[in-house]
Scaffold this motif. Sequence first.
Motif, PDB file in Angstrom:
ATOM      1  N   SER A   6       0.807  -1.219   0.000  1.00 45.09           N
ATOM      2  CA  SER A   6       0.000   0.000   0.000  1.00 45.09           C
ATOM      3  C   SER A   6       0.843   1.274   0.000  1.00 45.09           C
ATOM      4  O   SER A   6       0.336   2.347  -0.333  1.00 45.09           O
ATOM      5  CB  SER A   6      -0.932   0.012   1.210  1.00 45.09           C
ATOM      6  OG  SER A   6      -0.191  -0.075   2.405  1.00 45.09           O
ATOM      7  N   VAL A   7       2.129   1.171   0.361  1.00 45.67           N
ATOM      8  CA  VAL A   7       2.974   2.371   0.426  1.00 45.67           C
ATOM      9  C   VAL A   7       4.151   2.310  -0.533  1.00 45.67           C
ATOM     10  O   VAL A   7       4.890   3.287  -0.663  1.00 45.67           O
ATOM     11  CB  VAL A   7       3.492   2.613   1.856  1.00 45.67           C
ATOM     12  CG1 VAL A   7       2.333   2.630   2.852  1.00 45.67           C
ATOM     13  CG2 VAL A   7       4.528   1.572   2.261  1.00 45.67           C
ATOM     14  N   LYS A   8       4.321   1.197  -1.198  1.00 42.88           N
ATOM     15  CA  LYS A   8       5.465   1.016  -2.093  1.00 42.88           C
ATOM     16  C   LYS A   8       5.450   2.094  -3.181  1.00 42.88           C
ATOM     17  O   LYS A   8       4.420   2.353  -3.796  1.00 42.88           O
ATOM     18  CB  LYS A   8       5.403  -0.390  -2.700  1.00 42.88           C
ATOM     19  CG  LYS A   8       6.724  -0.932  -3.182  1.00 42.88           C
ATOM     20  CD  LYS A   8       6.576  -2.399  -3.564  1.00 42.88           C
ATOM     21  CE  LYS A   8       6.306  -3.265  -2.360  1.00 42.88           C
ATOM     22  NZ  LYS A   8       6.251  -4.713  -2.708  1.00 42.88           N
ATOM     23  N   GLY A   9       6.608   2.707  -3.388  1.00 45.14           N
ATOM     24  CA  GLY A   9       6.713   3.766  -4.377  1.00 45.14           C
ATOM     25  C   GLY A   9       6.384   5.143  -3.851  1.00 45.14           C
ATOM     26  O   GLY A   9       6.652   6.148  -4.522  1.00 45.14           O
ATOM     27  N   ARG A  10       5.800   5.217  -2.663  1.00 40.89           N
ATOM     28  CA  ARG A  10       5.446   6.519  -2.068  1.00 40.89           C
ATOM     29  C   ARG A  10       6.245   6.796  -0.797  1.00 40.89           C
ATOM     30  O   ARG A  10       6.561   7.947  -0.508  1.00 40.89           O
ATOM     31  CB  ARG A  10       3.955   6.553  -1.738  1.00 40.89           C
ATOM     32  CG  ARG A  10       3.054   6.370  -2.939  1.00 40.89           C
ATOM     33  CD  ARG A  10       1.586   6.612  -2.565  1.00 40.89           C
ATOM     34  NE  ARG A  10       1.093   5.666  -1.567  1.00 40.89           N
ATOM     35  CZ  ARG A  10       0.587   6.028  -0.389  1.00 40.89           C
ATOM     36  NH1 ARG A  10       0.502   7.301  -0.054  1.00 40.89           N
ATOM     37  NH2 ARG A  10       0.146   5.108   0.450  1.00 40.89           N
ATOM     38  N   PHE A  11       6.535   5.762  -0.028  1.00 35.08           N
ATOM     39  CA  PHE A  11       7.241   5.911   1.241  1.00 35.08           C
ATOM     40  C   PHE A  11       8.666   5.380   1.102  1.00 35.08           C
ATOM     41  O   PHE A  11       8.909   4.419   0.367  1.00 35.08           O
ATOM     42  CB  PHE A  11       6.546   5.139   2.353  1.00 35.08           C
ATOM     43  CG  PHE A  11       5.217   5.678   2.793  1.00 35.08           C
ATOM     44  CD1 PHE A  11       4.545   6.668   2.082  1.00 35.08           C
ATOM     45  CD2 PHE A  11       4.606   5.188   3.938  1.00 35.08           C
ATOM     46  CE1 PHE A  11       3.328   7.165   2.488  1.00 35.08           C
ATOM     47  CE2 PHE A  11       3.380   5.667   4.372  1.00 35.08           C
ATOM     48  CZ  PHE A  11       2.737   6.648   3.632  1.00 35.08           C
ATOM     49  N   THR A  12       9.584   5.987   1.852  1.00 40.87           N
ATOM     50  CA  THR A  12      10.969   5.536   1.871  1.00 40.87           C
ATOM     51  C   THR A  12      11.469   5.483   3.307  1.00 40.87           C
ATOM     52  O   THR A  12      11.390   6.478   4.026  1.00 40.87           O
ATOM     53  CB  THR A  12      11.874   6.471   1.059  1.00 40.87           C
ATOM     54  OG1 THR A  12      11.409   6.546  -0.290  1.00 40.87           O
ATOM     55  CG2 THR A  12      13.309   5.951   1.048  1.00 40.87           C
ATOM     56  N   ILE A  13      11.968   4.323   3.694  1.00 39.83           N
ATOM     57  CA  ILE A  13      12.556   4.171   5.024  1.00 39.83           C
ATOM     58  C   ILE A  13      14.066   4.294   4.905  1.00 39.83           C
ATOM     59  O   ILE A  13      14.675   3.833   3.929  1.00 39.83           O
ATOM     60  CB  ILE A  13      12.151   2.828   5.661  1.00 39.83           C
ATOM     61  CG1 ILE A  13      12.593   2.772   7.126  1.00 39.83           C
ATOM     62  CG2 ILE A  13      12.675   1.644   4.863  1.00 39.83           C
ATOM     63  CD1 ILE A  13      12.038   1.558   7.888  1.00 39.83           C
ATOM     64  N   SER A  14      14.674   4.926   5.889  1.00 37.61           N
ATOM     65  CA  SER A  14      16.133   5.049   5.928  1.00 37.61           C
ATOM     66  C   SER A  14      16.570   5.137   7.385  1.00 37.61           C
ATOM     67  O   SER A  14      15.732   5.330   8.277  1.00 37.61           O
ATOM     68  CB  SER A  14      16.604   6.279   5.146  1.00 37.61           C
ATOM     69  OG  SER A  14      16.091   7.475   5.706  1.00 37.61           O
TER      70      SER A  14
END
Length: 127
Positions: A63-71
């Motif tokens: 549901s968040v792939k391509g919109r959210f980025t974890i680092s």
Amino acid sequence: QVQLVESGGGLVQAGGSLRLSCAASGRTFSSYAMGWFRQAPGKEREFVATISRNSGRLRYADSVKGRFTISRDNAKNTVYLQMNSLKPEDTAVYYCAADRTALEFGVSVGVNEYDYWGQGTQVTVSS
């Protein structure tokens, strides 16, 4: 024992962006896999994103792939969640969590795999 404190939540219009931060106490942050979860009213806590100890492996909910980025920045004991193109359905309390048993490239997607949790930060996306 590690303490986690989230920040960066707030109210944003649909299509906007927010960056969540989670600061960890202690000197063993780099030994934990870290994750972000969220919980909307009346719903169960759900997985959002996870990052391995050395940042070599990431995983996202569909549901968040391509919109959210974890680092993460192990020197600052902090994990981040950059959220772009936000939608009203992203509205929830967002929690960061630490998994102390993860291997170097291990990632964890289950709530029960995490040992420590923050208090959460509210994200509200208006339409």
